[in-house]
Design a protein around this motif. Structure first.
Motif, mmCIF file in Angstrom:
data_model
loop_
_atom_site.group_PDB
_atom_site.id
_atom_site.type_symbol
_atom_site.label_atom_id
_atom_site.label_comp_id
_atom_site.label_asym_id
_atom_site.label_seq_id
_atom_site.Cartn_x
_atom_site.Cartn_y
_atom_site.Cartn_z
ATOM 1 N N ILE A 113 0.486 -1.168 -0.370
ATOM 2 C CA ILE A 113 -0.163 -0.263 -0.425
ATOM 3 C C ILE A 113 0.461 1.345 0.401
ATOM 4 C CG2 ILE A 113 -1.743 1.149 1.239
ATOM 5 C CD1 ILE A 113 -2.676 -1.756 2.612
ATOM 6 N N ASP A 114 0.928 2.025 -1.106
ATOM 7 C CA ASP A 114 1.572 3.393 -1.159
ATOM 8 C C ASP A 114 0.414 4.639 -1.322
ATOM 9 O OD1 ASP A 114 3.626 4.754 -1.699
ATOM 10 O OD2 ASP A 114 3.539 4.625 -3.945
ATOM 11 N N PHE A 115 0.926 6.179 -0.824
ATOM 12 C CA PHE A 115 0.014 7.222 -0.769
ATOM 13 C C PHE A 115 0.833 7.632 -1.913
ATOM 14 C CE2 PHE A 115 -0.949 4.824 2.498
ATOM 15 C CZ PHE A 115 -2.604 4.588 3.071
ATOM 16 N N LYS A 116 -0.328 8.973 -2.945
ATOM 17 C CA LYS A 116 0.770 9.850 -3.162
ATOM 18 C C LYS A 116 -0.592 11.155 -3.714
ATOM 19 C CE LYS A 116 3.832 7.389 -6.653
ATOM 20 N NZ LYS A 116 3.238 7.100 -7.705
ATOM 21 N N ARG A 117 0.228 11.762 -2.876
ATOM 22 C CA ARG A 117 -1.436 13.328 -3.019
ATOM 23 C C ARG A 117 -1.167 13.326 -5.193
ATOM 24 N NH1 ARG A 117 -1.218 18.822 -3.920
ATOM 25 N NH2 ARG A 117 -2.555 20.384 -2.329
ATOM 26 N N GLN A 118 -2.332 13.599 -4.897
ATOM 27 C CA GLN A 118 -3.313 13.677 -6.400
ATOM 28 C C GLN A 118 -4.487 14.220 -6.133
ATOM 29 O OE1 GLN A 118 -2.218 12.139 -9.814
ATOM 30 N NE2 GLN A 118 -0.705 11.340 -8.968
ATOM 31 N N ASN A 119 -5.026 15.157 -6.950
ATOM 32 C CA ASN A 119 -5.943 16.166 -7.763
ATOM 33 C C ASN A 119 -7.169 15.156 -7.976
ATOM 34 O OD1 ASN A 119 -8.539 17.334 -8.524
ATOM 35 N ND2 ASN A 119 -7.186 19.520 -7.701
ATOM 36 N N CYS A 120 -7.624 14.670 -7.688
ATOM 37 C CA CYS A 120 -8.542 13.568 -8.549
ATOM 38 C C CYS A 120 -9.662 13.537 -9.950
ATOM 39 C CB CYS A 120 -9.936 13.256 -7.669
ATOM 40 S SG CYS A 120 -11.422 14.180 -7.243
ATOM 41 N N THR A 121 -9.287 15.379 -9.714
ATOM 42 C CA THR A 121 -9.381 16.194 -11.180
ATOM 43 C C THR A 121 -9.120 15.988 -12.257
ATOM 44 O OG1 THR A 121 -9.843 18.064 -10.520
ATOM 45 C CG2 THR A 121 -12.037 17.640 -9.984
ATOM 46 N N CYS A 122 -8.045 15.487 -11.554
ATOM 47 C CA CYS A 122 -6.156 16.031 -12.986
ATOM 48 C C CYS A 122 -5.396 14.772 -12.240
ATOM 49 C CB CYS A 122 -5.966 17.551 -13.406
ATOM 50 S SG CYS A 122 -5.470 18.183 -11.463
ATOM 51 N N LEU A 123 -5.905 13.565 -12.851
ATOM 52 C CA LEU A 123 -5.125 12.887 -11.905
ATOM 53 C C LEU A 123 -3.629 12.937 -12.559
ATOM 54 C CD1 LEU A 123 -7.337 9.733 -11.224
ATOM 55 C CD2 LEU A 123 -6.263 11.171 -10.103
ATOM 56 N N GLN A 124 -2.908 12.409 -12.118
ATOM 57 C CA GLN A 124 -0.757 12.005 -12.922
ATOM 58 C C GLN A 124 -1.220 10.574 -12.618
ATOM 59 O OE1 GLN A 124 0.439 15.476 -13.817
ATOM 60 N NE2 GLN A 124 -1.789 15.422 -13.477
ATOM 61 N N LEU A 125 -1.685 10.222 -13.793
ATOM 62 C CA LEU A 125 -1.740 8.244 -13.798
ATOM 63 C C LEU A 125 -1.701 8.103 -15.663
ATOM 64 C CD1 LEU A 125 -3.924 7.263 -10.460
ATOM 65 C CD2 LEU A 125 -0.735 7.119 -9.972
ATOM 66 N N ASP A 126 -1.086 6.906 -15.592
ATOM 67 C CA ASP A 126 -1.448 5.964 -16.750
ATOM 68 C C ASP A 126 -2.388 5.950 -16.469
ATOM 69 O OD1 ASP A 126 1.401 7.093 -16.979
ATOM 70 O OD2 ASP A 126 2.010 5.173 -16.937
ATOM 71 N N SER A 127 -3.700 5.972 -18.072
ATOM 72 C CA SER A 127 -4.708 5.810 -18.031
ATOM 73 C C SER A 127 -4.340 3.522 -18.635
ATOM 74 C CB SER A 127 -4.851 6.462 -19.530
ATOM 75 O OG SER A 127 -4.811 7.236 -20.057
ATOM 76 N N ASP A 128 -5.981 3.113 -18.166
ATOM 77 C CA ASP A 128 -6.248 2.184 -17.862
ATOM 78 C C ASP A 128 -5.041 0.745 -16.938
ATOM 79 O OD1 ASP A 128 -7.669 2.172 -20.285
ATOM 80 O OD2 ASP A 128 -6.234 2.243 -21.878
ATOM 81 N N THR A 129 -4.464 1.324 -16.349
ATOM 82 C CA THR A 129 -3.528 1.264 -15.288
ATOM 83 C C THR A 129 -4.129 -0.083 -14.280
ATOM 84 O OG1 THR A 129 -2.330 3.344 -15.074
ATOM 85 C CG2 THR A 129 -2.154 1.709 -13.585
ATOM 86 N N PHE A 130 -5.407 0.539 -13.081
ATOM 87 C CA PHE A 130 -6.669 -0.365 -12.196
ATOM 88 C C PHE A 130 -7.421 -1.497 -12.772
ATOM 89 C CE2 PHE A 130 -4.314 3.559 -10.911
ATOM 90 C CZ PHE A 130 -3.390 2.864 -9.591
ATOM 91 N N ASP A 131 -7.388 -2.239 -12.343
ATOM 92 C CA ASP A 131 -8.182 -3.163 -11.822
ATOM 93 C C ASP A 131 -9.447 -2.758 -11.422
ATOM 94 O OD1 ASP A 131 -6.433 -4.732 -13.091
ATOM 95 O OD2 ASP A 131 -5.717 -5.849 -11.375
#
Length: 245
Positions: A113-131
């Motif tokens: 389990i990891d934690f990162k500061r992110q704003n949910c309206t502009c996620l700095q995460l790759d597309s098609d990543t999570f199940d």
């Protein structure tokens, strides 16, 4: 579209954007949040989280995104009940996540389990990543609900699932009348324990303003999700939503 809930903010005299006010509010109450959360719900929040997580068990998600993770309770429950390979908890409040990091370290789960500061309206995460993506009691705080849901959908794998738990207003006797009385007491209880009147005045206002039940399911489908369904828990005090990308 602008929803009524997006206009509800913790500090009405403050001109700062909603996400800035939300961050400040949670930073302010972080130390008392868990105690107040369990106290105000009389411990039923633990049951709600378990019910929500178990709806994902048939899909066996291995990579989970916990949005508005707060102090990490939902992420920890997700690991205990689903045993995924990885969980990423995101939030805009570092102070809340710092408490979550301590809990995860104590449980020996920092590798999972990891934690990162992110704003949910502009996620700095790759597309098609999570199940799977999970949100417990945080979606009503979104500054832009449509944009937030679209970002969640973007980062989910095709066929990925979204599970939401959110507080709601009961519609039928006697829960409706009981909740109405209790919601008037929440600010006083919150102020007494946390010394933050704004946070616990905001809580009942944000609940009543947020789209609920069939209206929220329709919003999920409008933003590209399918098979959106909802289930009322504990007489409608909490609602569980499940949808597929």
């Amino acid at each position: 579209m602008v929803y009524k809930a997006e206009k509800i903010v913790p500090y009405e005299s403050n001109d700062a954007p909603k996400h800035v006010q939300i961050e400040h509010m949670f930073d302010e109450i972080a130390g008392q949040y868990d105690f107040l959360n369990h106290t105000l719900s009389m411990g039923i929040d633990k049951y709600w989280r378990k019910k929500g997580i178990l709806t994902l068990k048939p899909f066996a998600p291995q990579n989970i995104l916990d949005i508005a993770t707060g102090t990490g309770d939902l992420a920890l429950d997700a690991y205990r009940l689903l045993k995924p390979q990885r969980i990423l908890g995101i939030d805009i409040s570092e102070k809340m996540m710092d408490i979550g990091r301590e809990k995860v370290a104590k449980a020996g789960l920092s590798e999972v389990i990891d934690f990162k500061r992110q704003n949910c309206t502009c996620l700095q995460l790759d597309s098609d990543t999570f199940d799977a993506a999970i949100v417990a009691f945080g979606i009503r705080n979104f500054e832009d609900l449509d944009k937030g849901l679209q970002e969640i959908r973007r980062v989910l794998h095709p066929e990925g699932r979204l599970m939401i738990l959110e507080l709601s207003s009961p519609e039928h006797f006697p829960m409706k009348q009981g909740y109405r009385i209790y919601s008037r007491l929440i600010p006083a209880i919150g102020r007494r324990i946390s010394r933050s009147s704004a946070a616990y005045k905001y809580l009942p206002k944000s609940i009543s303003a947020f789209p609920q039940n069939a209206e929220m399911a329709a919003i999920l489908e409008k933003n590209g999700f399918s098979e959106a369904q909802f289930r009322k828990l504990t007489g409608g005090i909490c609602t569980l939503y499940l949808a597929r990308k």
